[in-house]
Motif scaffolding. Structure first.
Motif, PDB file in Angstrom:
ATOM      1  N   UNK A 158     -15.164   5.432  -4.078  1.00 55.84           N
ATOM      2  CA  UNK A 158     -14.153   4.953  -3.132  1.00 55.84           C
ATOM      3  C   UNK A 158     -13.732   3.521  -3.412  1.00 55.84           C
ATOM      4  N   UNK A 159     -14.594   2.716  -4.044  1.00 52.33           N
ATOM      5  CA  UNK A 159     -14.223   1.341  -4.371  1.00 52.33           C
ATOM      6  C   UNK A 159     -13.353   1.231  -5.612  1.00 52.33           C
ATOM      7  N   UNK A 160     -13.249   2.290  -6.361  1.00 49.52           N
ATOM      8  CA  UNK A 160     -12.463   2.280  -7.592  1.00 49.52           C
ATOM      9  C   UNK A 160     -11.156   3.045  -7.476  1.00 49.52           C
ATOM     10  N   UNK A 161     -11.036   3.917  -6.483  1.00 48.28           N
ATOM     11  CA  UNK A 161      -9.893   4.824  -6.383  1.00 48.28           C
ATOM     12  C   UNK A 161      -9.212   4.654  -5.031  1.00 48.28           C
ATOM     13  N   UNK A 162      -7.894   4.565  -5.065  1.00 44.52           N
ATOM     14  CA  UNK A 162      -7.070   4.600  -3.859  1.00 44.52           C
ATOM     15  C   UNK A 162      -6.152   5.809  -3.963  1.00 44.52           C
ATOM     16  N   UNK A 163      -6.273   6.731  -3.005  1.00 51.61           N
ATOM     17  CA  UNK A 163      -5.480   7.954  -3.039  1.00 51.61           C
ATOM     18  C   UNK A 163      -4.492   7.948  -1.885  1.00 51.61           C
ATOM     19  N   UNK A 164      -3.293   8.464  -2.149  1.00 53.24           N
ATOM     20  CA  UNK A 164      -2.229   8.469  -1.139  1.00 53.24           C
ATOM     21  C   UNK A 164      -1.446   9.766  -1.247  1.00 53.24           C
ATOM     22  N   UNK A 165      -1.075  10.316  -0.096  1.00 52.99           N
ATOM     23  CA  UNK A 165      -0.226  11.505  -0.055  1.00 52.99           C
ATOM     24  C   UNK A 165       1.227  11.040  -0.133  1.00 52.99           C
ATOM     25  N   UNK A 166       1.873  11.353  -1.282  1.00 56.27           N
ATOM     26  CA  UNK A 166       3.214  10.820  -1.510  1.00 56.27           C
ATOM     27  C   UNK A 166       3.921  11.654  -2.570  1.00 56.27           C
ATOM     28  N   UNK A 167       5.198  11.954  -2.360  1.00 58.80           N
ATOM     29  CA  UNK A 167       6.021  12.627  -3.344  1.00 58.80           C
ATOM     30  C   UNK A 167       6.713  11.551  -4.170  1.00 58.80           C
ATOM     31  N   UNK A 168       6.142  11.234  -5.338  1.00 56.47           N
ATOM     32  CA  UNK A 168       6.641  10.117  -6.140  1.00 56.47           C
ATOM     33  C   UNK A 168       7.972  10.443  -6.793  1.00 56.47           C
ATOM     34  N   UNK A 169       8.282  11.737  -6.963  1.00 59.21           N
ATOM     35  CA  UNK A 169       9.568  12.083  -7.560  1.00 59.21           C
ATOM     36  C   UNK A 169      10.730  11.701  -6.647  1.00 59.21           C
ATOM     37  N   UNK A 170      10.527  11.796  -5.338  1.00 66.76           N
ATOM     38  CA  UNK A 170      11.580  11.457  -4.381  1.00 66.76           C
ATOM     39  C   UNK A 170      11.461  10.038  -3.847  1.00 66.76           C
ATOM     40  N   UNK A 171      10.221   9.583  -3.635  1.00 69.32           N
ATOM     41  CA  UNK A 171      10.002   8.302  -2.958  1.00 69.32           C
ATOM     42  C   UNK A 171       9.437   7.215  -3.857  1.00 69.32           C
ATOM     43  N   UNK A 172       9.161   7.536  -5.122  1.00 68.03           N
ATOM     44  CA  UNK A 172       8.618   6.527  -6.019  1.00 68.03           C
ATOM     45  C   UNK A 172       7.154   6.222  -5.725  1.00 68.03           C
ATOM     46  N   UNK A 173       6.580   5.256  -6.452  1.00 66.82           N
ATOM     47  CA  UNK A 173       5.177   4.898  -6.288  1.00 66.82           C
ATOM     48  C   UNK A 173       4.961   3.824  -5.221  1.00 66.82           C
ATOM     49  N   UNK A 174       5.992   3.058  -4.932  1.00 67.58           N
ATOM     50  CA  UNK A 174       5.815   1.973  -3.967  1.00 67.58           C
ATOM     51  C   UNK A 174       5.001   0.829  -4.517  1.00 67.58           C
ATOM     52  N   UNK A 175       4.854   0.733  -5.826  1.00 66.20           N
ATOM     53  CA  UNK A 175       4.100  -0.340  -6.470  1.00 66.20           C
ATOM     54  C   UNK A 175       5.012  -1.057  -7.464  1.00 66.20           C
ATOM     55  N   UNK A 176       4.900  -2.365  -7.526  1.00 64.58           N
ATOM     56  CA  UNK A 176       5.730  -3.174  -8.416  1.00 64.58           C
ATOM     57  C   UNK A 176       4.825  -4.156  -9.156  1.00 64.58           C
TER      58      UNK A 176
END
Length: 405
Positions: free
Chosen positions: A162-180
């Protein structure tokens, strides 16, 4: 407890000793591996017998443990991403070690790297990534299916990731990754990876070279993704197909013609002596009974021939032959009904030593009749900040806007 000392898939325990609450992979065979958590009041049952968890506590990982019945055994293995790939519950199609090793090599993953993965699926690749970038790196993984996210989150916590992985429910094809300006590497396992290329470009760190990989089963997907990567300014675009080919190793005995003939003769002698002892004793008893019966018949016949005679004829034979006096003595030589040991072959209990021939062995390999076929195509590309120019999509959009004015 810190990540360095916590029992986790990412690192090995320093003392390598099984303790209460630890995870253990039970290796029964290559096709039968089971992950359990040690609880001293429980036991593991299988066809070989029962194995108490309390008996496993204090043992070293890698120990061979016998069952209570003495009929079987198993190995106590430390849980690793490679073993997890073999035993995890499949919620989706997963990546196997052959593809995983190639992807991590080309993405140049190592401790401290930040990586983006989409989608998470069953978490096979996620575990290998976390182990590779530990202890200072981080994995951002995305999955559009809520139930898979919930199960994967629980697995990451149970496996100490859990300290190494952050998981998120997200459709990246439509909404992107949200990371820059965040990632060193990006991996896309999506039905339409070309739709996420633009967002992946923004997620890369803008001050260093980054690598991207897509995993697609169809060549049409690869074609569309190559077009998207080219439009977004990615370079060094290459595609690979990783096929598994197993080689079966065998040891063949090489013999000359003379050696082969000698071994064949020795085998023939061995077959002649191969009569079981029980049958051999039965054969001897039957032969003895037949001889006694023949002797009795000869005696009765002689008594009938000599009935009424008062003298016994003497038969002279040549020198060296057997002399017979009186017909009352059973004859074993020269009579039609007589049978001797020399007339019938009786296998001897003693076995002649076989001449030993030193074999010359040769190790050979051969391919199996059936081989695993295609799984997916791996497409790699490089993000280079120093050469980044406005993408073709951006140029076309700007040109269309200016022409409309």
């Amino acid at each position: 407890m810190s990540l360095a000392t916590k029992h986790t898939f990412a690192t090995y325990k320093k003392n390598n000793t099984i303790e209460n609450g630890d995870l253990v992979v039970l290796f029964l065979s290559k096709e039968n591996l089971i992950l359990i958590r040690i609880q001293e009041d429980q036991e593991f049952c299988c066809k070989f017998g029962n194995y108490k968890h309390a008996d496993m506590i204090g043992l070293q990982y890698g120990t061979k443990l016998g069952s209570n019945t003495g009929r079987g055994f198993l190995f106590l293995l430390y849980p690793t991403p490679e073993l997890w790939t073999l035993i995890l519950p499949h919620r989706t199609q997963i990546l196997y070690i052959a593809d995983i090793s190639l992807i991590m090599s080309y993405l140049d993953l190592k401790p401290g790297k930040v990586m983006i993965e989409s989608g998470t699926g069953s978490g096979s690749f996620s575990h290998s990534i976390a182990r590779t970038i530990a202890p200072t790196g981080h994995l951002y993984t995305f999955e559009y299916h809520q139930e898979r996210v919930a199960v994967a989150t629980k697995e990451f916590e149970d496996h100490g990731l859990e300290g190494l992985v952050t998981i998120e429910c997200r459709d990246v094809c439509k909404n992107g990754f949200g990371l820059v300006n965040k990632a060193d590497a990006v991996f896309l396992d999506l039905p339409a990876p070309w739709e996420a290329v633009a967002s992946a470009k923004q997620a890369f760190r803008q001050d260093k070279v980054g690598k991207i990989c897509t995993f697609s089963p169809c060549i049409e997907q690869i074609s569309k993704t190559v077009t998207a990567l080219t439009e977004q300014g990615f370079v060094d675009i290459q595609m690979y197909e990783c096929l598994i080919r197993f080689n079966e190793v065998r040891i063949l005995q090489i013999s000359t013609l003379d050696e082969a003939l000698e071994m064949e003769r020795a085998s023939e002698k061995k077959r002649k002596r191969a009569m079981p002892r029980v049958l051999r004793e039965s054969f001897k008893n039957r032969l003895q009974q037949e001889q006694e019966q023949d002797s009795g018949n000869n005696t009765d016949q002689d008594q009938e021939d000599t009935e009424g005679e008062s003298t016994v004829k003497k038969t002279r034979v040549n020198d060296g032959d057997l002399s017979q006096q009186g017909s009352s003595t059973p004859s074993t030589v020269g009579t039609p009904n007589s049978r001797s040991h020399a007339d019938v072959f009786i296998p001897d209990d003693s076995v002649e030593p076989r001449e030993y021939i030193e074999p010359r062995n040769a190790t050979v390999t051969r391919l199996p009749v059936e081989q695993r076929g295609h799984t997916s195509y791996l497409l790699f590309a490089t993000f280079t900040p120093a050469t980044q120019q406005p993408s073709l999509a951006e140029l076309n959009k700007a040109a269309a806007a200016s022409s409309s004015k």
